[in-house]
Write an enzyme that holds these catalytic residues in place. Structure first.
Site, mmCIF file in Angstrom:
data_model
loop_
_atom_site.group_PDB
_atom_site.id
_atom_site.type_symbol
_atom_site.label_atom_id
_atom_site.label_comp_id
_atom_site.label_asym_id
_atom_site.label_seq_id
_atom_site.Cartn_x
_atom_site.Cartn_y
_atom_site.Cartn_z
ATOM 1 N N HIS A 1 0.837 -1.203 0.000
ATOM 2 C CA HIS A 1 0.000 0.000 0.000
ATOM 3 C C HIS A 1 0.872 1.254 0.000
ATOM 4 C CE1 HIS A 1 -3.032 -2.706 2.277
ATOM 5 N NE2 HIS A 1 -3.468 -2.576 1.038
ATOM 6 N N LYS B 1 -18.559 -4.988 11.311
ATOM 7 C CA LYS B 1 -17.401 -5.888 11.387
ATOM 8 C C LYS B 1 -16.234 -5.172 12.035
ATOM 9 C CE LYS B 1 -14.921 -7.367 7.828
ATOM 10 N NZ LYS B 1 -14.612 -7.825 6.463
ATOM 11 N N ARG C 1 -2.226 -6.138 -7.997
ATOM 12 C CA ARG C 1 -1.202 -7.143 -7.737
ATOM 13 C C ARG C 1 -1.291 -8.322 -8.713
ATOM 14 N NH1 ARG C 1 -2.101 -9.483 -2.555
ATOM 15 N NH2 ARG C 1 -4.243 -9.171 -3.171
ATOM 16 N N SER D 1 -3.144 -7.669 3.194
ATOM 17 C CA SER D 1 -3.458 -7.499 4.613
ATOM 18 C C SER D 1 -3.858 -8.820 5.252
ATOM 19 C CB SER D 1 -4.589 -6.481 4.773
ATOM 20 O OG SER D 1 -4.167 -5.203 4.351
#
Lengths: 154, 154, 154, 154, 154, 154
Positions: free
Chosen positions: D18, D42, D91, D129
């Site tokens: 990032h 969440k 990616r 992540s």
């Protein structure tokens, strides 16, 4: 023998992409059953009876299209309603890999069933039920992604 | 130095595809440890001890194959049992992208470990543990997707 | 039985990515034959004898690595030199789909042969012989993409 | 008109990948707002305020980069802060298919917004992540995957 | 209206994969025309008349299957023979991306035509005309990849 | 420093997809140079001067867009015209893998250059120069795939 196809899915909600696939498949089959798969462990975002009513409204003028709710494996439902074809739309290559696995396993479970694929239209490629739910959940204008017979805001 | 490989997974359940990969890898390694990863936060669909017994039955006649349950990172388990190779099967290009990320991160965490890939056989490409569970959950004939030494209906 | 692997390719030219795959595969096999496939209908960009000498220089200190030129199907060459393994590197998912097809056809032609894949290192993912040729053809610095024992400008 | 871009994500945690995308995008825009999307349903793995502080530390010397927490659809946040660009890193091809769908839906919802993509650097391709969380959760050395201004072990 | 489908290709040569797709599509259509596309600039590997005879032999007992040679755009041939469907097999995700582009362009050129896809069987996924030619060119056993009514060695 | 981008390609011919990418990129850069790569070994389908005139007509009212013909590596041309950005459109995941390789190699050759990607619009995803040439070659209506300022039939 009549050519009967199942178009299975959770349709939570049904989108313009789904509608386009079914409309274009009508000339291919004598009957298309839109089968809303019910998962007893997982409640959907939209009520399953509402989903059924919405889809029925979309195909009100299409006499060869029926809407049903079913439980269990798609191939078992195919046997029950004497369907030899499963109809699916393909949007992306990720879709394709998933659909190929499901299609090959369905064929292993019931060798008389064949999966038939149509392409989604380019302008519908990005639209999936999960993205529509995400937009609706945050108050965005999700109605542009569903057939005009449906109104997600009600 | 002995060539030791870990074949890690949750194997919930072990499939004919997994079995085929391990059988074909036997000539490559002095020892293959089938490592069933235990996730303390997530109970599996099949009991982990049952999974271990099933896999042991499949390789009862393969003296260089061991079955173990492990917790934590695969690379940490590799260090513990002195394994320099991680064995994986590749089914689809979606698999590949996932495996490449895991393989590169494992290599960053432990530079002495190398991931070795075999292809799944064409007839096993569609079979994954999650599809087998889905078939079993709905009462379909899931035994055709697992080695003959296993019986998912018991 | 000795574990012999063929690493086939046109290697026009051999790249740092190729070198890395072979170096990491050395512990897996008793012998690795780098097989430069000769296509009588298509002359390469670099002379095939030069390609062979370059690769021999790269592996001058690796006694278990040999470099050979061969014609015809890879599986026929495997039979001839008693190799049961074909070694290949995987860079991208496009690579994977191509390699899977070749690997499955090779297995259909010669059921005793197994293809073993290693990942290319992340920093080598973009490097292919065709890109190196393209850079060299236009006078760019292509030497950074090949092993230090090679000099493409000579 | 000022060129303002949103770089949206949950950044749970922010990674070297990032950071690299944002640093390389700085010359393109007058202002980049790193928007941490808050999902009220969440809870993240890392506290959202901690995530914000970490990212602010990474860009302490970059006056055109701001860090904000936002709720709701990204396009609604774009309208609010007058951003005409959404910045994203790419990616893998799996990433691409997902990003294309999101990008096209965002464009349908707000036709004035354009998504701009940069590639992740080869050495960051495997880092996401979710992989970093997985490594951290099992006590692995996850700090190598995040900017040096962050310390996941605190 | 009769349901007529074109199954277009160069079929150089026709493979077991092609045969399987057509056989499974027979119940869907009133007539299937296997259209061998002729490219005046490019001579094929096998003579086009030989290709036609081979395919006719494969479908000698299938009264609804015809074999024709055509030139020009597939959609123009569809108009000429009054076909509203183009039939294609899907093997891999690379196939899919290519087929999607062709299908969408065909639909732009002739909005009444719809492309219908079936999956290739898992055991045929690796088989393409180009791989069969490559095997045949090098004297390998290519007959295992074509229908039993064909003999590539003659 | 001025933000200069190269949009490189053979543009044989320029399509509506190319035009859309450049139009949407205009707000991002101070100058966009559409660079038509000349390959001395390969004559194009359309004359390169005609291609240049066509593109100039498309951007006649866009003062920050220039059209140039260049030879050699794109990065060398970037250095020559002081461009720090390469602009590219992304249509499919196959595109993406190819573009990622080129982008990473360009970055290895010239570390100051960054590739910036925009998505093609959904309705342009299927359109490539090679498909347009194929349609034109067979007398189909190819003008619908190119900007209205161009006429392929002349």
């Amino acid at each position: 023998m009549k050519k009967i196809a199942i178009f299975p899915g959770s349709f939570d909600p049904f989108t313009v992409g789904h509608a386009s696939v079914v409309h274009r498949a009508i000339p291919l089959f004598d009957k298309i059953i839109i089968g809303i798969g019910q998962n007893t462990n997982k409640k959907g975002f939209y009520d399953i009876q509402k989903r059924k009513k919405w889809i029925e409204a979309v195909f009100a003028k299409s006499p060869t299209v029926e809407v049903k709710i079913f439980e269990g494996l798609t191939v078992d439902y195919c046997k029950k309603v004497d369907a030899r074809f499963i109809l699916r739309g393909l949007r992306t290559s990720a879709d394709f890999e998933y659909e190929r696995a499901i299609g090959q396993v369905n064929n292993a479970l019931y060798s008389d069933v064949e999966t038939v694929f149509l392409l989604t239209r380019p302008e519908h490629t990005a639209i999936s039920s999960s993205i529509v739910r995400e937009v609706a959940r945050h108050g965005g204008d999700a109605n542009q992604f569903v057939p005009k017979e449906m109104d997600l805001t009600i």
